[in-house]
Design a protein around this motif. Structure first.
Motif, mmCIF file in Angstrom:
data_model
loop_
_atom_site.group_PDB
_atom_site.id
_atom_site.type_symbol
_atom_site.label_atom_id
_atom_site.label_comp_id
_atom_site.label_asym_id
_atom_site.label_seq_id
_atom_site.Cartn_x
_atom_site.Cartn_y
_atom_site.Cartn_z
ATOM 1 N N ASN A 65 0.818 -1.223 0.000
ATOM 2 C CA ASN A 65 0.000 0.000 0.000
ATOM 3 C C ASN A 65 0.849 1.269 0.000
ATOM 4 O OD1 ASN A 65 -2.604 -1.097 -0.100
ATOM 5 N ND2 ASN A 65 -2.653 -1.443 2.123
ATOM 6 N N GLN A 66 2.034 1.188 0.626
ATOM 7 C CA GLN A 66 2.910 2.370 0.703
ATOM 8 C C GLN A 66 3.929 2.423 -0.433
ATOM 9 O OE1 GLN A 66 4.498 3.220 4.651
ATOM 10 N NE2 GLN A 66 2.797 2.127 5.613
ATOM 11 N N GLY A 67 3.856 1.481 -1.355
ATOM 12 C CA GLY A 67 4.780 1.481 -2.474
ATOM 13 C C GLY A 67 6.188 1.064 -2.104
ATOM 14 N N MET A 68 6.339 0.363 -0.988
ATOM 15 C CA MET A 68 7.656 -0.091 -0.544
ATOM 16 C C MET A 68 7.962 -1.466 -1.130
ATOM 17 S SD MET A 68 7.430 0.939 3.502
ATOM 18 C CE MET A 68 9.086 0.336 3.844
ATOM 19 N N ARG A 69 9.239 -1.789 -1.241
ATOM 20 C CA ARG A 69 9.617 -3.140 -1.649
ATOM 21 C C ARG A 69 9.375 -4.102 -0.487
ATOM 22 N NH1 ARG A 69 13.642 0.064 -4.214
ATOM 23 N NH2 ARG A 69 13.564 -0.174 -6.510
ATOM 24 N N THR B 273 13.130 -9.462 -3.954
ATOM 25 C CA THR B 273 12.202 -8.394 -3.552
ATOM 26 C C THR B 273 12.897 -7.248 -2.836
ATOM 27 O OG1 THR B 273 11.684 -9.719 -1.582
ATOM 28 C CG2 THR B 273 10.161 -9.878 -3.458
ATOM 29 N N TYR B 274 14.239 -7.332 -2.693
ATOM 30 C CA TYR B 274 15.001 -6.164 -2.237
ATOM 31 C C TYR B 274 15.234 -5.211 -3.406
ATOM 32 C CZ TYR B 274 16.025 -8.366 2.242
ATOM 33 O OH TYR B 274 15.917 -8.938 3.484
ATOM 34 N N VAL B 275 15.077 -5.731 -4.619
ATOM 35 C CA VAL B 275 15.358 -4.949 -5.821
ATOM 36 C C VAL B 275 14.093 -4.661 -6.629
ATOM 37 C CG1 VAL B 275 16.627 -4.926 -8.010
ATOM 38 C CG2 VAL B 275 17.690 -5.893 -5.958
ATOM 39 N N ILE B 276 13.260 -5.699 -6.828
ATOM 40 C CA ILE B 276 12.065 -5.522 -7.659
ATOM 41 C C ILE B 276 10.923 -4.948 -6.826
ATOM 42 C CG2 ILE B 276 12.716 -7.459 -9.143
ATOM 43 C CD1 ILE B 276 10.413 -9.044 -7.708
ATOM 44 N N PRO B 277 10.006 -4.217 -7.435
ATOM 45 C CA PRO B 277 8.826 -3.754 -6.708
ATOM 46 C C PRO B 277 7.751 -4.840 -6.684
ATOM 47 C CG PRO B 277 8.770 -2.920 -8.944
ATOM 48 C CD PRO B 277 10.067 -3.674 -8.809
ATOM 49 N N GLY B 278 6.929 -4.804 -5.671
ATOM 50 C CA GLY B 278 5.773 -5.688 -5.624
ATOM 51 C C GLY B 278 6.116 -7.148 -5.388
ATOM 52 N N LEU B 279 5.203 -8.016 -5.821
ATOM 53 C CA LEU B 279 5.325 -9.453 -5.600
ATOM 54 C C LEU B 279 6.237 -10.104 -6.629
ATOM 55 C CD1 LEU B 279 1.512 -10.145 -5.073
ATOM 56 C CD2 LEU B 279 3.253 -10.325 -3.280
ATOM 57 N N PRO B 280 6.863 -11.231 -6.286
ATOM 58 C CA PRO B 280 7.611 -11.998 -7.284
ATOM 59 C C PRO B 280 6.640 -12.623 -8.293
ATOM 60 C CG PRO B 280 7.477 -13.216 -5.226
ATOM 61 C CD PRO B 280 6.914 -11.852 -4.947
ATOM 62 N N PRO B 281 7.133 -13.193 -9.382
ATOM 63 C CA PRO B 281 6.239 -13.675 -10.439
ATOM 64 C C PRO B 281 5.438 -14.923 -10.107
ATOM 65 C CG PRO B 281 8.532 -14.172 -10.971
ATOM 66 C CD PRO B 281 8.547 -13.282 -9.771
ATOM 67 N N THR B 282 5.906 -15.725 -9.163
ATOM 68 C CA THR B 282 5.200 -16.968 -8.801
ATOM 69 C C THR B 282 5.268 -17.157 -7.292
ATOM 70 O OG1 THR B 282 7.103 -18.482 -8.818
ATOM 71 C CG2 THR B 282 6.042 -17.998 -10.956
ATOM 72 N N PRO B 283 4.468 -18.077 -6.758
ATOM 73 C CA PRO B 283 4.656 -18.454 -5.353
ATOM 74 C C PRO B 283 6.056 -19.025 -5.148
ATOM 75 C CG PRO B 283 2.548 -19.261 -6.184
ATOM 76 C CD PRO B 283 3.312 -18.774 -7.374
ATOM 77 N N ILE B 284 6.486 -19.074 -3.909
ATOM 78 C CA ILE B 284 7.810 -19.613 -3.593
ATOM 79 C C ILE B 284 7.719 -20.913 -2.797
ATOM 80 C CG2 ILE B 284 8.919 -17.363 -3.692
ATOM 81 C CD1 ILE B 284 8.852 -17.325 -0.602
ATOM 82 N N ALA B 285 6.505 -21.399 -2.571
ATOM 83 C CA ALA B 285 6.272 -22.655 -1.850
ATOM 84 C C ALA B 285 4.782 -22.950 -1.929
ATOM 85 C CB ALA B 285 6.721 -22.538 -0.390
ATOM 86 N N ASN B 286 4.389 -24.043 -1.318
ATOM 87 C CA ASN B 286 2.981 -24.407 -1.250
ATOM 88 C C ASN B 286 2.409 -23.990 0.106
ATOM 89 O OD1 ASN B 286 2.343 -26.076 -3.778
ATOM 90 N ND2 ASN B 286 4.255 -26.984 -3.058
ATOM 91 N N PRO B 287 1.608 -22.935 0.154
ATOM 92 C CA PRO B 287 1.054 -22.487 1.436
ATOM 93 C C PRO B 287 -0.140 -23.330 1.861
ATOM 94 C CG PRO B 287 0.270 -21.076 -0.324
ATOM 95 C CD PRO B 287 1.219 -22.051 -0.961
#
Length: 396
Positions: free
Chosen positions: A278-282, A317-331
């Motif tokens: 919401n705040q536009g932060m990484r 996500t320290y470099v790119i904005p927003g979410l990564p392109p895919t999940p990183i595990a099975n939640p």
């Protein structure tokens, strides 16, 4: 004379009907009355068995007072032909009606010997265990790490028994590659090693399987279960959630899953990432960076390097904005719901607090103090570990 004979016959018929009615009432009372068991027992219904054999076994174990009454009652309820194979726990004082319901209802077995394959984040363990009906607790017979330890004889002996049950328990936070790798190495499963499903597409849960089940069919069950969970979470999402699709919700839930193992923290952790979006932060979360390196194929096994935290990848996500392109595990279900309904907090930072949980902060100054406290705890833990290693691992 004929009138006399007819009168006697009528009297005999009335008495007979009365007696039969009394027997029926008595039998029904026996069928519905609490049984003689003082401790739970496990009854095994073998494939191809029948109600006569099972009722005799129940009588021999002291679960029923009359095998015949149980059979008559089951026949009266039209359940004789519905007998299900499996191992079923019969509780103390269970009525014959209760017992018939248990052995004809079907579903997962509730007692006996089982082999559990636990797919975890760092290893796949195999446990052979047997339920003690008297205590309702499992006694471990053998355990080993799949693909690493020598297979114990107890496993091989138990695996080949006709009445053993098999269960595959998938932990929250494992990757799709880890699941496929694990089931590909399980000797009870059949079929070729399936292709790795999309990350996040498998529901962590406990799955009852049978020897010879197809690997691909099992993955399809896991995928269908996750689709159901994701649809429910998306339907229940908060109105102001800055997430635009179920796929994005799945990605956020996977990050929450990897960031905390404390159930009560999930919604707080989710709130931090929602506040940052919401705040536009990484997002600045290490698990995404690690996934960019391993792609979910195993555990990194070391800390992240500074160059890896600075390197631009789709998952950093320290470099790119927003979410990564895919999940990183099975939640799992809890993390999906946490991502869909995060707590309302002002937090935008968190760091480990040394207890297994996290310290949350609103300002950078507060966060830096929390980080300093964590670094001190890390140093103390490292010194203690080094001390134990040099002295042989403890004191007398």
């Amino acid at each position: 004379m004929w009138r006399h004979i007819a009168a006697n016959a009528m009297t005999f018929l009335v008495v007979a009907l009365f007696l039969v009615g009394g027997v029926i009432i008595w039998g029904k009372a026996q069928y519905d009355t609490p049984g003689p068991l003082t401790e739970a027992v496990c009854v095994q219904v073998k494939s191809g068995s029948n109600m006569r054999r099972v009722s005799k076994d129940l009588a021999d174990q002291g679960a029923v007072t009359s095998a015949a009454i149980l059979r008559i009652g089951a026949d009266y309820e039209d359940k004789t032909g519905e007998l299900k194979a499996g191992s079923f726990l019969i509780e103390p004082n269970a009525t014959m009606k209760d017992i018939v319901d248990v052995i004809t209802r079907g579903g997962a077995s509730t007692c006996g010997t089982e082999i559990v394959y636990r797919i975890g984040v760092t290893r796949v363990s195999v446990q052979v265990r047997e339920l003690d009906p008297a205590t309702n607790r499992f006694d471990e017979l053998a355990t080993y790490t799949l693909g690493e330890d020598e297979v114990p004889a107890e496993y091989e002996e138990t695996r080949d028994k006709a009445d053993v049950r098999f269960r595959i328990a998938v932990a929250e936070g494992v990757t799709s590659w880890q699941v496929v790798s694990a089931i590909s190495n399980m000797d009870i499963m059949d079929g070729p090693a399936p292709a790795v499903p999309a990350e996040g597409a498998l529901a962590p849960d406990s799955y009852e399987v049978r020897k010879g089940d197809d690997r691909g069919a099992l993955l399809a069950r896991m995928q269908a279960a996750q689709e159901t969970l994701l649809a429910a979470a998306w339907e229940a999402r908060a109105d102001d959630l800055p997430i635009n699709s179920p796929e994005e919700l799945l990605i956020l839930a996977s990050i929450v899953e990897k960031e905390t193992g404390v159930a009560d923290e999930r919604r707080q952790v989710a709130s931090v990432f929602v506040n940052r979006i919401n705040q536009g932060m990484r997002l600045q979360t290490d698990p995404t960076v690690i996934y960019g390196i391993t792609r979910g194929e195993g555990v990194l096994g070391r800390g992240l390097r500074r160059s890896e935290l600075r390197g631009e990848t789709p998952y950093n996500t320290y470099v790119i904005p927003g979410l990564p392109p895919t999940p990183i595990a099975n939640p799992g279900r809890a993390s999906l719901m946490a991502a869909a309904q995060p707590d309302e907090t002002p937090y935008i930072f968190f760091v480990a607090d040394g207890t297994g949980g996290h310290a949350f902060a609103v300002t950078l100054d507060e966060h830096n103090r929390n980080v300093a406290a964590w670094r001190k705890i890390e140093a103390e833990q490292g010194a203690a570990a080094a001390g134990n290693a040099s002295t042989g691992g403890g004191t007398d």
